[in-house]
Structures are given as structure tokens and as C-alpha cells.
Scaffold this motif. Structure first.
Motif, PDB file in Angstrom:
ATOM      1  N   ARG A 146       0.863  -1.177   0.000  1.00  0.00           N
ATOM      2  CA  ARG A 146       0.000   0.000   0.000  1.00  0.00           C
ATOM      3  C   ARG A 146       0.903   1.233   0.000  1.00  0.00           C
ATOM      4  O   ARG A 146       2.025   1.190   0.501  1.00  0.00           O
ATOM      5  N   MET A 147       0.406   2.308  -0.570  1.00  0.00           N
ATOM      6  CA  MET A 147       1.218   3.519  -0.662  1.00  0.00           C
ATOM      7  C   MET A 147       1.774   3.934   0.697  1.00  0.00           C
ATOM      8  O   MET A 147       2.910   4.380   0.807  1.00  0.00           O
ATOM      9  N   GLU A 148       0.971   3.767   1.758  1.00  0.00           N
ATOM     10  CA  GLU A 148       1.433   4.222   3.075  1.00  0.00           C
ATOM     11  C   GLU A 148       2.639   3.418   3.572  1.00  0.00           C
ATOM     12  O   GLU A 148       3.366   3.867   4.441  1.00  0.00           O
ATOM     13  N   GLU A 149       2.851   2.250   2.991  1.00  0.00           N
ATOM     14  CA  GLU A 149       4.006   1.441   3.407  1.00  0.00           C
ATOM     15  C   GLU A 149       5.287   1.860   2.691  1.00  0.00           C
ATOM     16  O   GLU A 149       6.369   1.415   3.047  1.00  0.00           O
ATOM     17  N   ASP A 199      -5.211  11.190  -4.731  1.00  0.00           N
ATOM     18  CA  ASP A 199      -4.558  10.986  -3.446  1.00  0.00           C
ATOM     19  C   ASP A 199      -4.040   9.539  -3.380  1.00  0.00           C
ATOM     20  O   ASP A 199      -4.237   8.760  -4.309  1.00  0.00           O
ATOM     21  N   GLU A 200      -3.395   9.214  -2.283  1.00  0.00           N
ATOM     22  CA  GLU A 200      -2.744   7.895  -2.205  1.00  0.00           C
ATOM     23  C   GLU A 200      -3.730   6.746  -2.377  1.00  0.00           C
ATOM     24  O   GLU A 200      -3.386   5.708  -2.935  1.00  0.00           O
ATOM     25  N   SER A 201      -4.957   6.952  -1.928  1.00  0.00           N
ATOM     26  CA  SER A 201      -5.920   5.850  -2.033  1.00  0.00           C
ATOM     27  C   SER A 201      -6.210   5.523  -3.504  1.00  0.00           C
ATOM     28  O   SER A 201      -6.428   4.369  -3.864  1.00  0.00           O
ATOM     29  N   GLU A 202      -6.173   6.555  -4.327  1.00  0.00           N
ATOM     30  CA  GLU A 202      -6.399   6.290  -5.758  1.00  0.00           C
ATOM     31  C   GLU A 202      -5.211   5.582  -6.393  1.00  0.00           C
ATOM     32  O   GLU A 202      -5.367   4.730  -7.264  1.00  0.00           O
ATOM     33  N   ILE A 203      -4.009   5.934  -5.944  1.00  0.00           N
ATOM     34  CA  ILE A 203      -2.820   5.235  -6.441  1.00  0.00           C
ATOM     35  C   ILE A 203      -2.871   3.778  -5.962  1.00  0.00           C
ATOM     36  O   ILE A 203      -2.522   2.862  -6.705  1.00  0.00           O
ATOM     37  N   ASP A 204      -3.335   3.590  -4.731  1.00  0.00           N
ATOM     38  CA  ASP A 204      -3.494   2.213  -4.216  1.00  0.00           C
ATOM     39  C   ASP A 204      -4.386   1.389  -5.143  1.00  0.00           C
ATOM     40  O   ASP A 204      -4.109   0.227  -5.417  1.00  0.00           O
ATOM     41  N   LYS A 205      -5.451   2.015  -5.602  1.00  0.00           N
ATOM     42  CA  LYS A 205      -6.373   1.291  -6.494  1.00  0.00           C
ATOM     43  C   LYS A 205      -5.684   0.910  -7.804  1.00  0.00           C
ATOM     44  O   LYS A 205      -5.885  -0.183  -8.331  1.00  0.00           O
TER      45      LYS A 205
END
Ligand code: SF4
Lengths: 621, 340
Positions: free
Chosen positions: A427-430, B323-329
Motif C-alpha cells: 500500500r502507498m502508506e508502506e 490521493d494515495e488511495s487512488e494510487i493504491d487502487k
């Protein structure tokens, strides 16, 4: 044919820890589709997997000819899988050409599922067999198990009432084959159906029809006494988590996206189409809406130059190509090295020299990456070892480049670019933050003043009071003004080298990943040979041979402890898909007993080839 | 974003004089070189563009003229031979707010960088191209260039040039340039005005500047500047005006069918009159052809100027809109599975 019900059959069930199957057929036969669906299904069944597609070199070679054969190899298992496998247990051959060109990949006693219609006299002729040849008879005589199935006929029967042409009906044969193989390996049918719906959902009736075809293939296996065994491949002990399948080129693109976002800078790709790197361009081009800039340039040189322009403007400039394209970018790489700006250059290597083997793999651009520029032009060089590592290493390339304000070359190759495996994606946060070394203070900015890591501050147009002029001429230390002073040139050459050497403080040490920390033999690989080497080492350990494994992901500079690692072993075996480029560099830098294992056939190593060499060295010592 | 946060420290537009654009570097062209005139003209134009100097970038290739960026106190890159067009494209489309200038020569743009130049023209990013055409390779000491006239004796053509020369305005018009002009180092007002007009044009503006290399090709443009001869040899293009030339201003160029023809002014009538219209592409291409047409005067001024959407507008570089959540997707892709 005589039909029997299931309960009359005496089917044996056999448990296998790992299986390799390969779908082979004409490039229009849908082999990639069947292969991909089988892969996803096996992933859902909990197996570990590695796959490799085998594309024909020609785009549309004449139907039925050897030149037009397309393949998809998948290895799935209840144990850890490191590579798509040396040879196949099952070959699903849609025509004579497919069998002819792939028979050598089949294990002795392997199974051939042959599509009857693909072996008629016309197909035999197209495949280059003489008129009296009987390849299917021959393979039986050789001890292979032949299962002759009229896949086209089953497809026609299944789609008979759908109101489509015979030709269209026959196109369903790849799905019948898929159904049959799913039956053989007891793949969960509901999952196959769900995946088929996902894939064909938008294409009108084909989702339903394909499900019917798969069911027909399954039923065919169940009701006919074609096989006397069925197989079980249990789930593999994978780490818990959420997985996806990933091919190297896609991973590379995603790694760049993640890095761009983490850095807060725009990601700009300048590229020109070239096999096998184009998929990275295609992948990044999809994400314009997210903010990814991709630019298809007029040529390879413009592609890197546009990336340099973007980097000069304070963005993350990236260019992606393969050997011949990288050759064209050489001068511009030198400019980026001289300017000292961030730039990521990805080389998805293929067979060379010149146009070489565009669709085949090779690792022969290591020298090019290390030394292929005029003047003293050191560059960071890193290489992923597997499809999923393309993500990490692309991220790493961008991070090093932005934080050290210097170009980085990433070496992938056609094998991991197209090969795929399950990936427990992060995940990006990691992921770590990336801190581009942008200039901060305005007072007395000097473009070539450096910090303790020899890194300069990166001032970009728009920053007030920091206007400066830079170029490819040698620059005076600190000021960046043009300088022809002899001592200054020596100093600048040294500083640029030290900056790259200093990266050693920012990269991980080399780890022994398999085996003892010291001993008689270390197998040291780099890049895409990781899977084959790991398989070979695992097999060697099973055979009681003491051997250790380490894999280089950082090639310039090398990890700090490389020398210590080399000194811990009597012999170092270096397998490479070139004529010994890493071995050459190691020999000239370290006093170690380097043994080469080289292959340049456009094909990856077989684990067996590496194991044989390990065994030979083991016997000799 | 980091760049933005640093950029916001920048000052508001300032009022500059040409002196403000002087860099701390000594100018190193040969005394008497035509390049000096262009440098002075540009330094006069820059204060009129309304741009802050930190927002101006000069990118050059290789050649005598490509030293130019060192001499203006803006951002600048002296890049590699022929590639300034591609570098400028990458810069402009990711940083469209910048004022980007490309400095090139006839070898740089017409030979080694020819491919990039034509693609720049067809894409049409909003940049200014100043081509210093001296019809010779100066920096490498006197070889024939792709604009050298046939028969020219140089070190690399001791028997005379046998290659047909390029015609830069025709070439760039053919490649789809939306602004094409020609001027000359010796007409300082014309030089200044042409560069100013180019700088104001929204799109790729291409200016061919005849520039005398007094060391290796001295006097090659003399027939256009010589007091006695010039009026018969040049024609100054002015919007809405007839194409009149000659010492006595008694000759005009008219259209006879599709062909330009030289007539005496008295022969001009309503049916054959040619009023210069820089929006007219066909006429612009005809003007460009005068370059090598026997007996025709050489046109100076704006051949063609017609706006169309710029590449930087069409490219729409906007930076991360996720945002990061979209990159996560995106990283997760369409198909995932869980292992317990
Ligand atoms: S060689 Fe010619 S073009 Fe170059 S600086 Fe000297 S006079 Fe100018």
C-alpha cells in the motif's frame, strides 16, 4: 466415440506439488486468453504461479506456420514457484506447427492434448511436414501420452444454435481446451466462470458462450475415458495477504507512478515504441487522468531529451526503451550526467546486437549501461530480479535519482517484462517518502555546490534569484560556468564519480538468501536469472549439495559488502544471459574465483542448466 | 507539491530594462559576428514580454549561436547538437507557464536536429525558435551547411557544394509551423520587431535570422544589406500591403493564376493584386518559394501567422490529481485475491 458415465470410470487421483502446462497454437487461436484465465483460476485456487507468454516474432505470420505460433506457459504449485519451469508436463497443441515448435519443451512421458483438426493434411503441410509424415503417431511412439480431441467439433456443437458462422464457432476451441485442462487439474469451475464473466462481460453474448464452451470441455474430460488420472495441486503456503498477478512491465510502470506520487513531482515519460518496452508506455498512458504525463516522441533521442527537459523543469523525467533505443539515447544520457539532473532510464533488454532478437530475452546490455557513453560518465545501475521486483526497483531508481540529483539506469529484460507472478502488492502508506533535493535557499545559489554526499541542489526555472545556465560543456566546480581548466576537469570527473560511489551508503548490503554465509560455492546472479537460479539452488539443496545464493540488484555501485561475500566462498558461479559481462566486471574489481555460466540463445536459463553446472563444480572440488 | 512551494516564494512581475538580462559571462563570439545584434535585440525584447526572468528559459543546441543562453540572465541550457527542440518540448509541456526560447543554427536545426524541428512545428508548443542562419558551420571552422548555396567552396566542399540547400521557411511551413518569419542581423529595427512579434505569438514561432559569419562566410547576405543593391533584392512584408520593391518602389509582385510574377507597379490591378496576408497559408508557401526563384526579391517579415491550439494546451499537464488511495487502487489493478 463411446460415452460412459463417471461412476463407471476408474479414475485415479494423483497429488502433484508443481505442474507446468503450455497452451500453444496459432497467434489467432486465443492461447494468451486461455492461459491467462487458467492462471487467474489457479491463483484463486491458492497456488503459487509463474507464467511466461511466448509471442511469435511476426505480427501476423501466415496461419498454421511455425512462425505464427503463440504460446503461454504456466507453472503452478503447492510449493513456492520461482520460474515458469524448464519443461512442460502438458502441451495443449492447437495445430501441427505448434507441436513441432514446442515438442522439445515437453517432458519425457509428458501429455499432448492435440486438436484433431489442426493436424489435417493442410496443417501438416503449413507446418513444414512432408505429406507422408505422421507427427502424432511419432510422438506416441516416442512414449508421450497423446490425447487427441476434436476441440473444434466440440466448440461447433456447443455453439450450434447461436446463429454465428462456423468459423466463429470454431474460435471457441481455446475455451474448450481450457475447460478440459480445468477438469484435469480440478480447478474450481465457479471461479473460472466468474473470471470469464469479468473478462468477457462487455462483449455481448461471448461471456455466456465462453462459459458454455468451458463447461463443454470439462464435460468432455469427465465423460470420456481420455485420461486415467486426474490431478490435485493443493494451495501453496503463501504469506497471507491480498495478491494480484503482475508482469514486469506493468510493475515497472506502477513503480514509477508510486515514486512520482511519493515525490510530489509530476511523472513524465518520454518514449518511442520498441519491443519489449512499449507496454510501459501503454501502461503509463492509461493514467493521464491521475496526472501521469506520457509523451510519444518522434524518435528515441527526442524521447530522452523531452524527459531531460521535463526533469530540468523540476519533474521526474523518465525514458523507457530497449537496447537499440538505449544506444540512440547515449549522448543525451551523457548530457544528463553532465548537467547532474534526475532522470530514470529503463532498458528492457532484448537480444542484440543491432535489431537482434526483438521478442527474445538477453542480459547483454550491462556493459552498455555501465560504460556505453563517451568520457567518464558513471551512472547508477540497478536491476530487478523478477516481475514484481520491477515495481520496487523502479521506485528505487526514481528515489535515488531525485534524492541524489543524478541519472539512474534500470535494467529489466524481455523475460521478466512479459513474465508474470503473484504479487502481494504494497500500500502507498508502506512506501517511503521521496525527498527530491530541490534548492531551498535563494541567497547566493551556486548550481554545483554540493553536500556531504556530493549532491548538488536542484534549482529549477521559476525559482526566483537562482537563474543559472548549465550545459554539456565542462563546468567550473561550484559556479557551473564553462571551464576548460585542466585541474577543474580532473576535479569534476572525480566529483561525479564520487557522487555515484557514495550511493553505496544508501543501498542495502548483499544478502545470502539461500544457504550458508560461507562455503565452497556461491551462485551470484543479477537481473532476470533470479527465478531459475533459486529453483536450481532449491533442487541442489534437495540433492544434498552445499551451495549458497546471492543476487545483485545494485550493479553500480555494488553493495558495500560484495567483496566480503565473494571472499567467503571458494568459487563464485555467475550465470548470465550474455557472454560474461558481470563476470568480467567482477574479475577486474575483485580477487575471486569467478566461474562463468553463459547462454545467449534468446531464452532464459533452465534451472536444470544451472543445477548441472552446480553439480559439476561440486564434483570437481 | 515541493516545486510549487518553492515557486510561490517568487516575486511579482517586475519592470526590467535590457541591462537586467545581462549575465555575468563574457560574450565570446568573434568581433563583428552577427550574433551580437541578435543578442541585443533579444535583450530589448525580453523586458517587453512581461515575464519574470526566473520564468524565462533559453535552450540551445550546439554551434556558435548556441552559446547564447550563457549571455542572458535567465534560466538556460546549452544542450547537445540538434536536440534543443526536444528538450524544450519536454520542458514546455510540463511547465507551460514558462517562456521558452530555442536558439539554434542552420547545422543544428536543419541537419542534425532536422527531425526534431519538423516535429516541433507540427506539434506547435508555445515556444520561440530563433534560427541563426549563416549558411556555414562556424564553430567547427568552416564546413558547408544544409543552407549553404550550391557551388560554395568550403573546407568540406573544395570542389563546390553539390547539395541542394534547404529553404527554412518552406521547410517549416511544410512541417505545419503556425508562425514563420525571416529577418536579418543588420536591420536592427526589423530584427527587434520580428522577434517581439514572435514572442507574442501563441504557438511555435519560427524566425529565420540571416546572420553574417564574418570569419567563414563573410558577405553571404550582402546583396540584401548593401545600400545600392538591397532595394532590388529584398521585399519587406507588411500586413495588408502590396508586395512592392525596387529602388524606385516601382516593381510589384502579383499573382498570375497560381504563379507569382514581377510586374511594374502600374500593371497592378484589382484582379492580380497581392496584398500580404499572414493568415493565408497558400500565399505564405509561395512567399517562401521566392527564396530560390530566379530574379525574385528575398522576402523579410512575417510569412505566416495563424493560431491554432498549442501542444502545451492539448497536452494538459496538470500534475497529480489523485490521493494515495487512488494510487493504491491503480496498484491493486482489476483482479486481486486473498490468501489467509
Ligand atoms: S565563427 Fe562566425 S558565426 Fe561563429 S562566432 Fe565567429 S563570426 Fe560568429
Amino acid at each position: 466415440m463411446q460415452r460412459k458415465t463417471t461412476d463407471e470410470m476408474t479414475l485415479k487421483e494423483k497429488e502433484l506439488s508443481s505442474v507446468v502446462i503450455k497452451f500453444v497454437g496459432d497467434s489467432g487461436d486465443g492461447m494468451q486468453v486461455s492461459g491467462n484465465l487458467f492462471t487467474s483460476t489457479s491463483a484463486l485456487a491458492g497456488n503459487d504461479i509463474a507464467t511466461f507468454p511466448d509471442f511469435p516474432a511476426e505480427i501476423r505470420a501466415p496461419i498454421g506456420t511455425v512462425a505464427g505460433v503463440s504460446g503461454f506457459q504456466i507453472r503452478f504449485g503447492s510449493e513456492e514457484i520461482y520460474s515458469p519451469g524448464d519443461s512442460c508436463d502438458v502441451l495443449i497443441a492447437m495445430n501441427a506447427a505448434a507441436l513441432k515448435s514446442n515438442l522439445d519443451t515437453l517432458k519425457t512421458n509428458g501429455i499432448i492434448i492435440a486438436n484433431t483438426l489442426g493436424f489435417d493434411s493442410k496443417n501438416l503441410r503449413l507446418a513444414g511436414y512432408s505429406s507422408d509424415a505422421d507427427p502424432l503417431g511419432e510422438v506416441q511412439a516416442k512414449g508421450y501420452k497423446l490425447v487427441n480431441v476434436d476441440l473444434s467439433k466440440v466448440a461447433k456443437e456447443t455453439l450450434a444454435d447461436k446463429g454465428i458462422s462456423t468459423k466463429e464457432m470454431e474460435r471457441g476451441k481455446n475455451m474448450v481446451a481450457l475447460g478440459l485442462v480445468c477438469w484435469m487439474y480440478q480447478r474450481p469451475l465457479d471461479k473460472v466462470f466468474a473470471l470469464t464473466e469479468m473478462r468477457f462481460g462487455k462483449k455481448g453474448d461471448w461471456a455466456e458462450w465462453n462459459k458454455a464452451l468451458i463447461q463443454a470441455g470439462w464435460n468432455f474430460g469427465e465423460t470420456l475415458e481420455l485420461f486415467n488420472e486426474r490431478y490435485v495441486v493443493k494451495p501453496a503456503p503463501l504469506q497471507s495477504g491480498t495478491y494480484r498477478g503482475i508482469a514486469g512491465n506493468e510493475a515497472l510502470a506502477l513503480g514509477l507512478i508510486a515514486a512520482g506520487h511519493k515525490s510530489g513531482l509530476k511523472l513524465f515519460l518520454g518514449a518511442y515504441p520498441i519491443t519489449p518496452a512499449s507496454d510501459v508506455l501503454h501502461e503509463l498512458a492509461k493514467y493521464k487522468k491521475l496526472g501521469v504525463d506520457s509523451f510519444m516522441a518522434e524518435d528515441e533521442i527526442a524521447a530522452i531529451c523531452a524527459a531531460i527537459g521535463a526533469s530540468y523543469g523540476g519533474n521526474l523525467g523518465v525514458t523507457v526503451s530497449s537496447g537499440p533505443g538505449i544506444a540512440l539515447k547515449t549522448e543525451a544520457m551523457g548530457l544528463a550526467i553532465s548537467l547532474e539532473i534526475p532522470l530514470v532510464i529503463c532498458n528492457v533488454q532484448r537480444g542484440g546486437p543491432s535489431t537482434g532478437l526483438p521478442t527474445k530475452t538477453e542480459q547483454a546490455d550491462l556493459f552498455q549501461a555501465m560504460f556505453g557513453r563517451n568520457g567518464e560518465a558513471p551512472m547508477i545501475v540497478i536491476a530487478p530480479g523478477s516481475p514484481r521486483e520491477c515495481f520496487e526497483m523502479a521506485f528505487e531508481a526514481a528515489k535515488l535519482s531525485l534524492e541524489h540529483v543524478t541519472p539512474v539506469m534500470l535494467l529489466s529484460d524481455g523475460y521478466i517484462a512479459n513474465g508474470a507472478e503473484p504479487w502481494k502488492f504494497p500500500r502507498m502508506e508502506e512506501l517511503p517518502k521521496i525527498n527530491p533535493n530541490l534548492a531551498k535557499s535563494v541567497s547566493g545559489y551556486k548550481p554545483y555546490e554540493r553536500d556531504e554526499n556530493f549532491v548538488r541542489q536542484w534549482a529549477v526555472p521559476g525559482m526566483s534569484g537562482m537563474q543559472h545556465r548549465i550545459g554539456g560543456l565542462e563546468k567550473e566546480n561550484i559556479t557551473g560556468n564553462v571551464s576548460y581548466d585542466p585541474d577543474n576537469h580532473q576535479l569534476m570527473v572525480d566529483l561525479r564519480r564520487k557522487k555515484v560511489e557514495k550511493i553505496v551508503d544508501f543501498i542495502p548490503e548483499l544478502k545470502i538468501v539461500n544457504g550458508d554465509e560461507k562455503g565452497k560455492l556461491l551462485v551470484l546472479g543479477w537481473g532476470s536469472t533470479l527465478g531459475a537460479i533459486t529453483t536450481a539452488i532449491t533442487d541442489a539443496h534437495k540433492a544434498g549439495i552445499q551451495v549458497s545464493q546471492a543476487h545483485l540488484r545494485y550493479l553500480n555501485p555494488f553493495p558495500r559488502n560484495l567483496e566480503m561475500v565473494l571472499n567467503s566462498f571458494e568459487n563464485i558461479l555467475v550465470p548470465e544471459l550474455n557472454s560474461g559481462q558481470l563476470a568480467f566486471i567482477l574479475k577486474s574489481n575483485f580477487n575471486a574465483n569467478i566461474i562463468q555460466l553463459n547462454k545467449v540463445k534468446g531464452k532464459p536459463f533452465l534451472a536444470r542448466e544451472i543445477l548441472e553446472k552446480i553439480t559439476e563444480i561440486n564434483h570437481g572440488s | 507539491m515541493e516545486v510549487d512551494s518553492v515557486l510561490t516564494q517568487t516575486t511579482q512581475p517586475k519592470v526590467y530594462t535590457s541591462k537586467d538580462f545581462e549575465s555575468d559571462q563574457d560574450v565570446r563570439w568573434c568581433p563583428g559576428c552577427g550574433d551580437y545584434a541578435v543578442l541585443n535585440a533579444v535583450k530589448k525584447v525580453l523586458p517587453q514580454t512581461g515575464k519574470r526572468k526566473e520564468d524565462i528559459v533559453f535552450i540551445s543546441g550546439i554551434g556558435c549561436s548556441s552559446r547564447f543562453p550563457y549571455y542572458v540572465d535567465t534560466y538556460g541550457m546549452h544542450s547537445i547538437h540538434g536536440r534543443a527542440f526536444a528538450i524544450a518540448t519536454g520542458l514546455k509541456i510540463t511547465r507551460p507557464e514558462l517562456d521558452v526560447w530555442i536558439i539554434t543554427g542552420d547545422g543544428d536545426s536543419m541537419s542534425i536536429g532536422g527531425n526534431h524541428l519538423i516535429h516541433l512545428c507540427r506539434r506547435n508548443p508555445n515556444v520561440n525558435v530563433l534560427l541563426f542562419n549563416n549558411e556555414i558551420y562556424g564553430l567547427t571552422k568552416g564546413q558547408h551547411s544544409p543552407t549553404s548555396e550550391k557551388g560554395l567552396l568550403t573546407k568540406s566542399s573544395p570542389l563546390g557544394v553539390i547539395d541542394n540547400p534547404f529553404n527554412p521557411p518552406a521547410l517549416t511551413l511544410g512541417a505545419g509551423a503556425s508562425f514563420v518569419a525571416r529577418t536579418i542581423d543588420r536591420f536592427s529595427a526589423h530584427l527587434h520587431d520580428t522577434i517581439l512579434e514572435a514572442s507574442k505569438f501563441n504557438g511555435t514561432s519560427f524566425v529565420e535570422i540571416y546572420q553574417n559569419c564574418n570569419i567563414f562566410n563573410d558577405g553571404v547576405f550582402e546583396s540584401f544589406t548593401d545600400k545600392e543593391a538591397k532595394d532590388d533584392n529584398i521585399i519587406i512584408l507588411e500586413q495588408g500591403k502590396q508586395l512592392i520593391f525596387g529602388k524606385e518602389k516601382d516593381k510589384a509582385i502579383v499573382l498570375k493564376g497560381h504563379s507569382p510574377e514581377i510586374v511594374s507597379l502600374s500593371e497592378v490591378n484589382e484582379t492580380n493584386e497581392w496584398l500580404h496576408d499572414p493568415q493565408d497559408f497558400v500565399k505564405a508557401t509561395l512567399l517562401a518559394q521566392f527564396t530560390y526563384m530566379q530574379g525574385f526579391p528575398r522576402p523579410f517579415g512575417v510569412f505566416y501567422s495563424k493560431q491554432r491550439p498549442t501542444y502545451d494546451e492539448l497536452f494538459e499537464s496538470k500534475g497529480w490529481d489523485a490521493d494515495e488511495s487512488e494510487i493504491d487502487k491503480v496498484i491493486a489493478g482489476k483482479f486481486t485475491w486473498k490468501v489467509d
